[in-house]
Write a protein that holds these residues in place. Structure first.
Motif, short mmCIF file in Angstrom:
data_model
loop_
_atom_site.label_atom_id
_atom_site.label_comp_id
_atom_site.label_asym_id
_atom_site.label_seq_id
_atom_site.Cartn_x
_atom_site.Cartn_y
_atom_site.Cartn_z
N THR A 145 4.82 -16.05 10.29
CA THR A 145 4.28 -16.64 11.51
C THR A 145 4.14 -15.60 12.61
O THR A 145 4.82 -14.56 12.59
CB THR A 145 5.20 -17.77 12.03
OG1 THR A 145 6.52 -17.21 12.29
CG2 THR A 145 5.32 -18.89 11.02
N GLY A 146 3.26 -15.91 13.58
CA GLY A 146 3.16 -15.09 14.77
C GLY A 146 2.23 -13.91 14.61
O GLY A 146 1.18 -13.99 13.97
N SER A 147 2.66 -12.76 15.18
CA SER A 147 1.84 -11.55 15.18
C SER A 147 2.73 -10.33 14.97
O SER A 147 3.90 -10.32 15.35
CB SER A 147 1.08 -11.40 16.50
OG SER A 147 0.22 -12.50 16.74
N ALA A 148 2.16 -9.30 14.35
CA ALA A 148 2.89 -8.05 14.11
C ALA A 148 1.89 -6.91 14.01
O ALA A 148 0.72 -7.11 13.67
CB ALA A 148 3.73 -8.15 12.84
N VAL A 149 2.38 -5.71 14.30
CA VAL A 149 1.59 -4.49 14.19
C VAL A 149 2.33 -3.52 13.29
O VAL A 149 3.55 -3.36 13.41
CB VAL A 149 1.34 -3.85 15.57
CG1 VAL A 149 0.72 -2.46 15.41
CG2 VAL A 149 0.41 -4.73 16.40
N ILE A 150 1.61 -2.88 12.39
CA ILE A 150 2.18 -1.80 11.58
C ILE A 150 1.51 -0.50 11.98
O ILE A 150 0.28 -0.38 11.93
CB ILE A 150 1.99 -2.04 10.07
CG1 ILE A 150 2.85 -3.22 9.62
CG2 ILE A 150 2.36 -0.78 9.28
CD1 ILE A 150 2.76 -3.51 8.12
N GLU A 151 2.34 0.48 12.40
CA GLU A 151 1.86 1.84 12.64
C GLU A 151 2.24 2.66 11.42
O GLU A 151 3.41 2.92 11.18
CB GLU A 151 2.48 2.45 13.89
CG GLU A 151 2.03 3.87 14.15
CD GLU A 151 2.92 4.63 15.12
OE1 GLU A 151 2.60 5.80 15.41
OE2 GLU A 151 3.93 4.07 15.58
N ALA A 152 1.25 3.03 10.64
CA ALA A 152 1.49 3.80 9.42
C ALA A 152 1.04 5.23 9.66
O ALA A 152 -0.14 5.54 9.58
CB ALA A 152 0.74 3.19 8.24
N GLY A 153 2.01 6.09 9.96
CA GLY A 153 1.67 7.48 10.22
C GLY A 153 1.47 8.28 8.95
O GLY A 153 0.67 9.22 8.93
N ASP A 154 2.18 7.92 7.90
CA ASP A 154 2.08 8.68 6.66
C ASP A 154 2.43 7.75 5.50
O ASP A 154 3.48 7.09 5.53
CB ASP A 154 3.03 9.88 6.70
CG ASP A 154 2.82 10.81 5.51
OD1 ASP A 154 1.74 10.75 4.91
OD2 ASP A 154 3.73 11.60 5.20
N ILE A 155 1.58 7.68 4.51
CA ILE A 155 1.86 6.88 3.31
C ILE A 155 1.73 7.80 2.10
O ILE A 155 0.61 8.05 1.63
CB ILE A 155 0.89 5.69 3.19
CG1 ILE A 155 0.98 4.79 4.43
CG2 ILE A 155 1.21 4.87 1.93
CD1 ILE A 155 0.07 3.58 4.38
#
Length: 329
Positions: free
Chosen positions: A102-112
């Motif tokens: 539920t709701g909202s989220a942000v993923i900051e992916a600097g390196d995978i």
């Protein structure tokens, strides 16, 4: 009072000894920051300085009037908004999988790295992060927005690739549409501020590792007690986050702290003057820009230096021209 002073000294020495140490963990899900009311399986999350609880497999993290920042694989942050929740499906670094509820989220992916995978499950859809970038997830209506980067979405027997500047509504029709990346809200702005703070903590942490003489064999997290947080330190060269903030490796950060030799020309009194040299330390902001040096002389004949920034403030985004793996400046 004396006992309190001794305790504070011991804590300070312990923090200094741990400065720059890396996180030794084979699991994702460390709760890095809690603001307001956050719950883990309906129990309030309580954090202490230098101690971070973990979201274990099948546990649900839920926010009330609060926010949370969770460290996933090295270089990947999950930032959860108010009134939001997710369940940790698997927390292995090689296969991090969470179910966004539920709701909202942000993923900051600097390196995978190639041998790591980060997947977000949203209902019947699976969203796999393919590249470094900034990704926004919303549950009402269910959608994923790619500010920067690229994801692969699998749902209903179909697969759709979504690149930067496009959003995908998770419905019967998987159609990627353009959206305005400049239209952001409080969650997006908070995520950017957090990214800047983490980058600010990188400079002194990388320098501490350099001065310690310890080898830094791979990119990873390093503890900075002055900021009370972990920061990302690349293995080599310099590295830019998806938001544009610069990170320094232990070897490259010497360029920030190396003194710079400048010419000193003291003001004369009519009887002649003698030139010389002075060593002025470089200053740097979190974005990695060196401070500006004003070449001139004070009335007493000493060179004056006016740093444009320092390691603790004044960060500004820089060009994203750096390699995601470091090594290019």
């Amino acid at each position: 009072m004396q006992r309190l002073r001794r305790t504070l000294v011991v804590l300070a020495l312990g923090s200094l000894a741990a400065f720059g140490q890396s996180v030794v963990s084979a699991r994702s899900g460390m709760i890095h920051l809690v603001q307001g009311r956050v719950f883990l399986d309906d129990e309030a999350v309580r954090t202490r300085f230098g101690q971070f609880p973990e979201v274990k497999e099948n546990q649900v993290l839920r926010t009330g009037l609060g926010r949370a920042e969770v460290i996933l694989t090295p270089g990947v942050f999950l930032r959860v908004a108010e009134q939001s929740s997710f369940r940790m499906v698997t927390n292995r670094l090689i296969d991090t999988r969470l179910e966004f509820l539920t709701g909202s989220a942000v993923i900051e992916a600097g390196d995978i790295p190639k041998d790591n995978a980060v997947t977000v499950v949203m209902g019947d859809a699976e969203v796999r992060l393919l590249r470094r970038g900034v990704y926004r997830f919303d549950s009402d209506p269910p959608a994923v927005r790619v500010f920067d980067g690229r994801v692969q979405v699998a749902a209903g027997g179909r697969e759709v690739a979504v690149k930067g500047g496009r959003m995908l509504a998770l419905g019967p029709e998987l159609a990627a549409l353009r959206f305005d990346k400049e239209q952001t809200d409080a969650l997006d702005r908070w995520s950017r501020r957090r990214a800047e703070y983490v980058a600010m903590a990188n400079i002194s942490a990388a320098n501490s590792i350099r001065r310690s003489g310890n080898s830094w064999m791979s990119s990873g997290w390093a503890w900075n007690p002055y900021f009370g947080m972990f920061t990302f330190v690349p293995m080599s060269g310099t590295w830019h986050s998806p938001y544009g903030f610069r990170y320094w490796s232990p070897r490259a950060v010497y360029a920030v702290y190396r003194p710079r030799v400048i010419s000193v020309v003291p003001s004369g009194s009519g009887h002649g003057s003698i030139g010389g040299y002075a060593r002025v330390p470089r200053a740097a902001s979190a974005s990695g820009r060196s401070g500006a040096i004003t070449r001139g002389a004070s009335p007493g004949g000493a060179a004056t230096a006016s740093p444009a920034g320092n390691a603790g403030a004044g960060s500004r985004p820089v060009s994203r021209g750096g390699s995601a793996r470091g090594g290019r400046r």
